[in-house]
Design a protein around this motif. Structure first.
Motif, mmCIF file in Angstrom:
data_model
loop_
_atom_site.group_PDB
_atom_site.id
_atom_site.type_symbol
_atom_site.label_atom_id
_atom_site.label_comp_id
_atom_site.label_asym_id
_atom_site.label_seq_id
_atom_site.Cartn_x
_atom_site.Cartn_y
_atom_site.Cartn_z
ATOM 1 N N ASP A 72 0.650 -1.243 -0.106
ATOM 2 C CA ASP A 72 -0.225 0.084 -0.260
ATOM 3 C C ASP A 72 0.805 1.370 -0.020
ATOM 4 O O ASP A 72 1.406 1.962 0.887
ATOM 5 C CB ASP A 72 -0.675 -0.077 1.144
ATOM 6 C CG ASP A 72 -2.045 0.877 1.249
ATOM 7 O OD1 ASP A 72 -1.923 1.690 -0.185
ATOM 8 O OD2 ASP A 72 -2.846 1.324 2.364
ATOM 9 N N ASP A 95 -6.427 5.137 -6.500
ATOM 10 C CA ASP A 95 -6.941 3.304 -6.570
ATOM 11 C C ASP A 95 -8.088 3.297 -8.532
ATOM 12 O O ASP A 95 -7.557 4.013 -9.162
ATOM 13 C CB ASP A 95 -8.169 3.465 -5.977
ATOM 14 C CG ASP A 95 -9.417 4.480 -5.585
ATOM 15 O OD1 ASP A 95 -9.686 4.265 -6.846
ATOM 16 O OD2 ASP A 95 -10.369 4.044 -5.130
ATOM 17 N N ALA A 101 -6.572 7.736 -3.466
ATOM 18 C CA ALA A 101 -6.446 7.222 -2.600
ATOM 19 C C ALA A 101 -5.814 7.832 -1.223
ATOM 20 O O ALA A 101 -6.009 7.913 0.022
ATOM 21 C CB ALA A 101 -6.359 6.293 -2.157
ATOM 22 N N GLY A 160 -4.342 0.451 -9.989
ATOM 23 C CA GLY A 160 -4.805 2.292 -9.590
ATOM 24 C C GLY A 160 -3.444 2.705 -9.969
ATOM 25 O O GLY A 160 -2.640 1.985 -11.538
#
Length: 175
Positions: A72, A95, A101, A160
């Motif tokens: 992430d 994303d 995000a 993404g």
């Protein structure tokens, strides 16, 4: 009279000096104009080279960021990454639906880039990196060129993107 005759002789004697001075003055103006044109051409070439270098390095930097920030990207220090890259103003993770995000800019999270042409290019199979035309950033309120790299899920589907913004004003700075 003698005064008029002396004045005419004096004027005749000085006329070549005045003509030569005028010609030299004219060539000095022309030479100065040529110098300014050459200087402006050189400045434009330097600015274009700087812009080309900044835009050419963005995809490579994004690849480096993707490999150094596994998983992430929102867990990484995006502000710290951008602070180390003075040519760039922001870094964000998008994303798969085109929603920001996380971003190094305040107010960037939650914005949609789904309608942007560069995002549609990344959705195409085989696309890895793209660069936008000049766009006005929704969060930054400044004109920039977005460079984006596609992020994939383990199965190869679109996960993404990471986007790095290069402000137009840094591309045209001379100093």
């Amino acid at each position: 009279s003698l005064r008029i005759l002396l004045l005419l002789i004096f004027a005749a004697a000085l006329s070549p000096v005045l003509v030569i001075g005028g010609i030299r003055w004219s060539s000095d103006i022309e030479r100065e104009g040529q110098y300014r044109r050459e200087t402006m051409t050189l400045v434009a070439r330097v600015a274009a080279s700087r812009a080309e270098t900044a835009l050419a390095t963005a995809p490579g930097l994004l690849k480096l960021i993707v490999t150094s920030v596994p998983g992430d990207p929102c867990k990484a220090d995006l502000k710290g990454i951008v602070a180390a890259l003075p040519e760039f103003s922001s870094l964000g993770a998008i994303d798969s639906n085109g929603i920001v995000a996380c971003s190094s800019l305040e107010g960037g999270k939650g914005l949609s880039v789904a309608a942007r042409p560069w995002f549609h290019e990344l959705l195409q199979p085989g696309a890895t990196t793209v660069q936008s035309t000049a766009i006005l950033g929704a969060a930054s309120r400044q004109w920039a060129i977005a460079s984006a790299i596609r992020r994939n899920n383990p199965d190869g589907s679109f996960a993404g993107a990471l986007v790095l913004a290069t402000p137009i004003d840094t591309l045209v700075e001379i100093g």
